[in-house]
Design an enzyme around this catalytic site. Structure first.
Site, PDB file in Angstrom:
ATOM      1  N   HIS A 192       3.182 -42.452   7.202  1.00  0.00           N
ATOM      2  CA  HIS A 192       2.317 -41.353   7.668  1.00  0.00           C
ATOM      3  C   HIS A 192       3.150 -40.112   8.016  1.00  0.00           C
ATOM      4  CE1 HIS A 192      -1.260 -43.959   7.941  1.00  0.00           C
ATOM      5  NE2 HIS A 192      -0.413 -44.885   8.334  1.00  0.00           N
ATOM      6  N   ASN A 215      -7.384 -45.978   9.339  1.00  0.00           N
ATOM      7  CA  ASN A 215      -7.224 -45.382   8.014  1.00  0.00           C
ATOM      8  C   ASN A 215      -8.586 -44.944   7.485  1.00  0.00           C
ATOM      9  OD1 ASN A 215      -4.406 -45.616   7.658  1.00  0.00           O
ATOM     10  ND2 ASN A 215      -4.593 -47.730   6.955  1.00  0.00           N
ATOM     11  N   TYR A 270       4.234 -49.945  17.015  1.00  0.00           N
ATOM     12  CA  TYR A 270       4.008 -48.513  17.169  1.00  0.00           C
ATOM     13  C   TYR A 270       4.766 -47.903  18.348  1.00  0.00           C
ATOM     14  CZ  TYR A 270       0.776 -47.834  13.330  1.00  0.00           C
ATOM     15  OH  TYR A 270       0.234 -47.706  12.083  1.00  0.00           O
TER      16      TYR A 270
END
Length: 498
Positions: free
Chosen positions: A58, A132, A342
């Site tokens: 991303h 997404n 993350y």
């Protein structure tokens, strides 16, 4: 690595042979990932540190601010989350759209999934919905994430994108078929970010005031209508405007043409998840709408552009672990991996204090005991305590926010008190004290007194009572060493207990 040290057997970084590189270590076939899965965490941690300074995935994206407005008065049936508690209630948001596989300079019209990451600045902390534009993904186990993304990046020999790597992996990973079909359909190349839907993809959960748990999947349905490029149109747009999606989003908001999405949710009662014919936690599968129809929750509107792209978009950090009270997770293996991956990636890319950056910081009051680290740009907690528990007025836990226990495969996941079933803290230290010779006991008490003698009497009282319960001579020895009488201390403890 020299040729004689190469192994045909895959190993960990420390050389331990790997017996299974396909499946994470879980509590049963549908259960959550466990912390002892050293291979998963080694692979994820290494993967998160492979590239700097752009995001590993991303990397290229666009951002905007907006508002979420509640339209459904029935959400209290499913969750105590306060952002849903009143029709018309608005919560400020920030969104980042992105492509997945390309670098920061890549084209916006590549055939690629699109990231759809939202940060809701609620009164109870930030809720990050990190999804997404597709309801499924290529893999169902986080152990394969780094391997998959490598196939979408560049060949280590040629430094070119490699159809061979992509299709080799997909052909050996049949669970990817659902997402591959979406990727190579018309929806594989959206015409900008405004004309596509968003999905949580993962299964999350909601908990109501009765303690009832509901599994859920979030859907964001564009009100601009779905609009896609053909392969030929997408290829042409690369030569006309590499930043087509960024250009379209920014200028539509600047013109006052604010894009909107209907926010909807699918809801599955906890008990039904155990017997549903599809694994409801499999990221490669959808829940058929005939079984679990979409329920409208509210509306998302984007109405303000960032002022500084780097500060507000490039430094934005979204993480699916950010949920608010009344929300929770599920044993979705990919989600479990992302809960760890993350924040780890953000700490590496932005620094340990990434969540204090203005775009990431909560808008509600917040207090932690995290201190120091690189780029600490606030007051760093001032002169307050940096540990807990403490007796100096620092922030404390509130039991009403303890996560609801969840049972998977006959085993319960929860925060179990380590003091509830074993309160004997005194027998073994007392035995150790009694094994010491009298002169060793005296030195022990003197060593303790050197530090304990410098603190407030109320703390001395608590601690010496602990020593006394181990062995009366232990408490008496420490009291004597700091110049106090044990009778006063024991009495003080009894008064506090009363």
């Amino acid at each position: 690595m020299s040729e004689d040290r190469k192994s045909r057997v895959m190993t960990t970084d420390a050389g331990r042979p790997v017996g299974d590189n396909q499946n994470s270590l879980t509590l049963g076939p549908r259960g959550p990932v466990v912390f002892e899965d050293f291979l998963l965490f080694e692979k994820m941690a290494h993967f998160n540190r492979e590239r700097i300074p752009e995001r590993v995935v991303h990397a290229k994206g666009s951002g905007a601010y907006g508002t979420f407005t509640v339209t459904n008065p029935e959400m209290a049936r499913y969750t105590t989350a306060k952002l849903f508690d009143t029709v018309g209630k608005q919560t400020p948001t920030f969104i980042r759209f992105s492509t997945v596989g390309g670098e920061k300079g890549s084209a916006d019209t590549e055939r690629d999934p699109r990231g759809f990451a939202l940060k809701f600045y609620t009164e109870e902390g930030n809720w990050d919905m990190v999804g997404n534009n597709t309801p499924v993904f290529f893999i169902r186990d986080p152990l394969k994430f780094g391997d998959f993304i490598h196939t979408q990046k560049r060949d280590p020999e040629t430094n070119l994108k490699s159809p061979t790597m992509m299709w080799d992996f997909w052909s050996l990973s049949p669970e990817s078929l659902h997402q591959v079909t979406i990727l190579f359909s018309d929806r594989g190349t959206p015409d900008g970010f405004r004309h596509m839907d968003g999905f949580s993809s993962h299964t999350f959960s909601m908990i109501n005031a009765k303690g009832e748990l509901f599994y859920c999947k979030w859907h964001f349905k564009t009100k601009q209508g779905i609009k896609n490029f053909t392969r030929e149109e997408a290829d042409h747009m690369k030569s006309v405007d590499m930043d087509h999606a960024q250009n379209d989003l920014f200028h539509s908001i600047k013109r006052g043409e604010f894009p909107k999405w209907a926010v909807k949710v699918q809801i599955m009662p906890e008990a039904e998840a155990e017997t549903y014919h599809i694994n409801p936690f499999d990221l490669t599968k959808v829940w058929p709408h005939g079984d679990y129809p979409l329920i409208e929750v509210g509306e998302l509107e984007l109405n303000r552009n960032p002022v500084n792209y780097f500060a507000e978009v490039e430094q934005a950090a979204f993480e699916p672990r950010n949920v608010v009270p009344g929300m929770g997770f599920s044993p979705d293996k990919m989600l479990q991996g992302r809960l760890i991956s993350y924040p780890d990636a953000h700490r590496y890319r932005l620094g340990v204090n990434y969540d204090s950056l203005p775009v990431n910081a909560p808008k509600c009051p917040f207090a932690t005991y995290n201190r120091d680290g690189s780029m600490r740009f606030d007051g760093n907690g001032g002169n307050g305590p940096n540990y807990e528990p403490n007796s100096f007025g620092g922030p404390t836990q509130d039991p009403k926010y303890v996560e609801r226990q969840v049972t998977y495969n006959s085993s319960t996941v929860g925060r179990f008190s380590h003091r509830e079933h074993d309160g004997d803290y005194f027998t073994q230290p007392g035995n150790l004290f009694r094994l010491m010779t009298p002169d060793a006991q005296e030195r022990l008490c003197g060593n303790i007194a050197a530090g304990l003698g410098q603190v407030e009497k109320r703390i001395q009282d608590l601690q010496i009572n602990h020593f006394y319960k181990c062995d009366p001579k232990y408490g008496e020895g420490v009291a004597k060493a700091i110049g106090r009488k044990i009778e006063e201390i024991i009495k003080a403890d009894e008064l506090v207990g009363a």
